[in-house]
Design a protein around this motif. Structure first.
Motif, short mmCIF file in Angstrom:
data_model
loop_
_atom_site.label_atom_id
_atom_site.label_comp_id
_atom_site.label_asym_id
_atom_site.label_seq_id
_atom_site.Cartn_x
_atom_site.Cartn_y
_atom_site.Cartn_z
N MET A 1 -3.51 7.58 -1.11
CA MET A 1 -3.54 6.24 -1.69
C MET A 1 -4.19 6.27 -3.07
O MET A 1 -3.71 5.61 -4.01
CB MET A 1 -4.31 5.29 -0.76
CG MET A 1 -4.16 3.83 -1.13
SD MET A 1 -2.46 3.24 -0.82
CE MET A 1 -2.66 1.49 -1.07
N GLU A 2 -5.27 7.01 -3.23
CA GLU A 2 -5.93 7.10 -4.53
C GLU A 2 -5.00 7.73 -5.56
O GLU A 2 -4.95 7.28 -6.72
CB GLU A 2 -7.23 7.90 -4.41
CG GLU A 2 -8.36 7.13 -3.73
CD GLU A 2 -9.55 8.00 -3.38
OE1 GLU A 2 -10.68 7.49 -3.42
OE2 GLU A 2 -9.34 9.18 -3.04
N LYS A 3 -4.27 8.73 -5.17
CA LYS A 3 -3.34 9.36 -6.10
C LYS A 3 -2.26 8.38 -6.55
O LYS A 3 -1.87 8.36 -7.72
CB LYS A 3 -2.68 10.59 -5.45
CG LYS A 3 -3.64 11.75 -5.23
CD LYS A 3 -2.95 12.90 -4.49
CE LYS A 3 -3.91 14.04 -4.24
NZ LYS A 3 -3.28 15.13 -3.45
N LYS A 4 -1.77 7.56 -5.64
CA LYS A 4 -0.73 6.60 -5.99
C LYS A 4 -1.28 5.49 -6.89
O LYS A 4 -0.66 5.14 -7.90
CB LYS A 4 -0.13 5.99 -4.72
CG LYS A 4 0.57 6.98 -3.80
CD LYS A 4 1.79 7.61 -4.45
CE LYS A 4 2.93 6.63 -4.55
NZ LYS A 4 4.16 7.28 -5.07
N VAL A 5 -2.42 4.92 -6.53
CA VAL A 5 -2.96 3.77 -7.26
C VAL A 5 -3.49 4.19 -8.62
O VAL A 5 -3.19 3.58 -9.65
CB VAL A 5 -4.06 3.08 -6.43
CG1 VAL A 5 -4.72 1.97 -7.24
CG2 VAL A 5 -3.48 2.52 -5.13
N THR B 1 -1.09 -0.98 -9.36
CA THR B 1 -2.51 -0.64 -9.39
C THR B 1 -3.39 -1.83 -9.02
O THR B 1 -4.15 -1.76 -8.04
CB THR B 1 -2.91 -0.13 -10.80
OG1 THR B 1 -2.20 1.08 -11.07
CG2 THR B 1 -4.41 0.16 -10.86
N VAL B 2 -3.30 -2.92 -9.76
CA VAL B 2 -4.24 -4.04 -9.58
C VAL B 2 -4.28 -4.55 -8.14
O VAL B 2 -5.38 -4.66 -7.56
CB VAL B 2 -3.91 -5.18 -10.57
CG1 VAL B 2 -4.78 -6.40 -10.30
CG2 VAL B 2 -4.11 -4.71 -12.00
N PRO B 3 -3.15 -4.84 -7.50
CA PRO B 3 -3.24 -5.41 -6.14
C PRO B 3 -3.65 -4.40 -5.07
O PRO B 3 -3.95 -4.79 -3.94
CB PRO B 3 -1.83 -5.93 -5.88
CG PRO B 3 -0.95 -5.13 -6.76
CD PRO B 3 -1.75 -4.81 -7.98
N TRP B 4 -3.67 -3.12 -5.44
CA TRP B 4 -3.98 -2.09 -4.45
C TRP B 4 -5.39 -1.52 -4.59
O TRP B 4 -5.79 -0.68 -3.78
CB TRP B 4 -2.95 -0.96 -4.56
CG TRP B 4 -1.56 -1.46 -4.42
CD1 TRP B 4 -0.66 -1.69 -5.41
CD2 TRP B 4 -0.90 -1.83 -3.20
NE1 TRP B 4 0.52 -2.18 -4.92
CE2 TRP B 4 0.40 -2.27 -3.55
CE3 TRP B 4 -1.28 -1.82 -1.86
CZ2 TRP B 4 1.31 -2.70 -2.59
CZ3 TRP B 4 -0.36 -2.26 -0.90
CH2 TRP B 4 0.90 -2.69 -1.29
N MET B 5 -6.15 -1.97 -5.61
CA MET B 5 -7.50 -1.45 -5.78
C MET B 5 -8.37 -1.73 -4.56
O MET B 5 -9.24 -0.92 -4.19
CB MET B 5 -8.15 -2.06 -7.03
CG MET B 5 -7.61 -1.55 -8.35
SD MET B 5 -7.82 0.23 -8.57
CE MET B 5 -9.60 0.40 -8.45
N MET B 6 -8.16 -2.86 -3.92
CA MET B 6 -8.98 -3.22 -2.75
C MET B 6 -8.81 -2.24 -1.60
O MET B 6 -9.67 -2.15 -0.72
CB MET B 6 -8.65 -4.64 -2.28
CG MET B 6 -7.26 -4.81 -1.72
SD MET B 6 -6.94 -6.51 -1.13
CE MET B 6 -6.87 -7.41 -2.67
N ALA C 1 -10.13 -9.72 -6.09
CA ALA C 1 -8.93 -9.00 -6.53
C ALA C 1 -9.06 -7.50 -6.37
O ALA C 1 -8.12 -6.83 -5.93
CB ALA C 1 -8.63 -9.34 -7.99
N SER C 2 -10.22 -6.95 -6.71
CA SER C 2 -10.35 -5.49 -6.76
C SER C 2 -11.03 -4.89 -5.54
O SER C 2 -10.92 -3.70 -5.29
CB SER C 2 -11.13 -5.09 -8.02
OG SER C 2 -10.57 -3.98 -8.65
#
Length: 573
Positions: free
Chosen positions: A300-304, A496-501, A557-558
């Motif tokens: 997930m970190e690699k994708k975001v 990126t933005v919606p997946w930071m959480m 958001a994050s």
């Protein structure tokens, strides 16, 4: 007696605005946290840097070269600076976009503004629609939005793209950024820069804040953090690898975060060293996060993080006024005045004539853009630092702050030697021998031919063949610096933005940085406070609604969380 709880050991990588904010929030709890801040640079501040210049030649002894200023609504930044004993200076934000027939400004109506009257009026309706359907338009790039609403290509290239590019640092990626950014320039109470006008697009000359000397601000901030006794700064220390983020299989080590770092100073590097922590805050750009995490990065970190696109720009600081006159409109020229329509209302005619008279006396742009003739979707940006930064008019490095003033959180922190030095009135006299000209209010400043300008050439890999940087007289160059800049393309707000959480707080790791949403100093500061808050620290400006509004939004958001129950007021807070 129950044993004293062990301090939570926190590693912060990065000492820019986000890392410093996280360190500050954690430093206020010396009974809970033991913090180490690593940064490979020799000073704190990240992109918020100052450089020395020749005061006798240019009228000031320094410039802020990476971050210039902010909107008055950037409450967290303003309050933090005031607490440290520094004050931003108000300045009228005048812009000069385009050249010759393509020129327009927010100071007076030009021929180009008259040409685009129908597009400008329609633009207000588009902003309202974008605000209503923001989640949808967050995924729609600006160039698609312009076509959807039937705007002309010229309007987008000559008015919309330069406006967004300049104030959000989106550069030549502007056609591909999220339409939601455009709406927030005008509508968002925490980010708004302009008031929309259906006649001229920009309703007035908004007030901006020019920062005090950022080198001194960040040095004073570091000393304030260190004064609490639980934070150590390791500058010239580069973290090269996160070896592990769990303690499984290492019974002799209770702290799960295992890092390797090296000391780099004076061209010499040490052998890799190791350290262990309980929690990790990565306050560096997304690329650097992935590099440091290496094999430890989750899918997930690699994708975001991998979705964040970076571009390389170069900033040339110079005083080549001939170059500026060649590519920009630096002075008022009545030939650009919009025509006075005979059938327009008398009040409109009077207001237009008054704006022309005002421009004749007071036109002094801070910001410039120029479209390349070969491709008008791509631009070049410049600043007149002498117009923008107050030290060129004799302001001291701390800005217009009274050391005795305690109102609105001014001088709330114990003043350090750095703060006292920056507040010294005599510092404002440096360079006054070169201030032989006058600004529009009659204050002494260097004459136009001695002004310090900064020109930014954008997107090395996609636009370098268009750059005009070779036209700057080498003898007029003061400083050249390359920057790694985030692109705000629409994919950023989809991937990126919606997946930071979903990655924040996982594996004992938290992310801080403006890149997580939008490239603004205020968001960098807020992101650092949010990371510390997730670790249990208090939000430093709790109950200050102006500050807390953006903090709550960022936290949701994050990080996907609300403020803790004891910090909330009301059902929806």
């Amino acid at each position: 007696m129950s044993p004293t709880p062990a301090l939570k050991r926190v590693c912060i990588i990065g000492a820019g605005a986000s890392g410093m904010s996280a360190a500050y929030a954690l430093s206020r709890h010396p009974d809970k946290y033991e913090v180490t801040v690593y940064d490979k640079q020799s000073v704190t501040g990240g992109m918020a840097t100052s450089i020395d210049i020749d005061a006798d030649k240019y009228g000031a002894s320094y410039i802020n070269d990476g971050v210039q200023g902010c909107s008055p609504v950037f409450a967290n930044t303003i309050r933090m600076f005031r607490m440290l004993g520094f004050e931003a200076t108000e300045v009228g934000m005048q812009i000069s976009f385009g050249k010759d027939k393509d020129f327009w400004t927010n100071v007076f109506p030009t021929n180009l503004v008259a040409k685009f009257q129908s597009d400008i009026k329609k633009f207000g309706h588009a902003l309202s629609t974008i605000k209503t359907f923001e989640p949808i338009f967050a995924m729609i790039p600006v160039h698609v939005m312009l076509r959807m609403f039937g705007f002309s290509n010229d309007f987008g290239e000559k008015m919309v793209y330069p406006l967004v590019a300049l104030f959000f640092g989106t550069g030549n990626q502007t056609p591909y950024i999220s339409s939601a950014i455009l709406e927030r320039v005008f509508k968002d109470p925490s980010m708004r820069l302009f008031e929309y006008s259906e006649k001229s697009l920009l309703a007035s000359i908004p007030t901006m804040l020019a920062f005090p000397k950022l080198h001194d601000v960040y040095q004073a901030w570091r000393e304030e953090i260190e004064s609490h006794g639980n934070v150590k700064f390791k500058l010239h220390h580069e973290v090269v690898e996160v070896v592990a983020r769990h303690s499984k299989g290492r019974s002799s080590v209770s702290s799960p975060v295992h890092i390797k770092y090296k000391v780099a100073h004076g061209g010499l590097e040490s052998q890799h060293r190791e350290n262990y922590f309980d929690e990790l805050i990565l306050a560096v750009d997304a690329d650097s996060c992935l590099k440091i995490l290496g094999k430890q990065a989750s899918w997930m970190e690699k994708k975001v993080l991998g979705n964040v696109k970076y571009l390389y720009d170069v900033t040339i600081t110079h005083n080549d006024h001939d170059y500026m006159r060649k590519y920009y409109e630096t002075t008022y020229n009545p030939e650009h005045n919009a025509p006075l329509e005979a059938n327009s209302p008398a009040q409109d005619r009077r207001e237009t004539e008054q704006s022309f008279a005002f421009a004749e006396e007071h036109f002094r742009p801070l910001y410039y853009t120029m479209q390349y003739p070969q491709d008008k979707s791509k631009i070049e940006m410049s600043f007149d630092l002498t117009h923008y930064q107050p030290q060129f008019r004799g302001e001291k490095p701390a800005g217009p702050i009274d050391p005795q003033d305690k109102s609105e959180h001014r001088n709330e922190c114990n003043p350090s030697a750095v703060t006292r030095g920056a507040q010294d009135e005599s510092k404002g006299t440096i360079g006054e021998s070169a201030r032989t000209g006058k600004d529009d209010k009659g204050c002494a400043e260097p004459p136009l031919e001695q002004h310090v300008f900064q020109t930014i050439f954008l997107d090395r890999d996609g636009s370098q063949d268009l750059w005009t940087w070779k036209d700057i007289n080498p003898e007029k160059k003061i400083y050249e610096k390359w920057w790694k800049q985030q692109s705000h393309r629409w994919q950023h707000y989809a991937g990126t933005v919606p997946w930071m959480m979903w990655i924040n707080g996982k594996n004992n790791t938290y992310y801080a940085g403006a890149w997580s949403v939008l490239n603004m100093h205020e968001l960098a500061v807020t992101s650092g406070f949010a990371a510390a808050y997730r670790l249990g620290a208090e939000y430093p400006f709790h109950s200050d609604e102006d500050c807390e509004r953006l903090f709550r939004m960022y936290l949701a958001a994050s990080h996907g969380v609300r403020m803790r129950k004891e910090d909330r007021k009301g059902l929806l807070a």
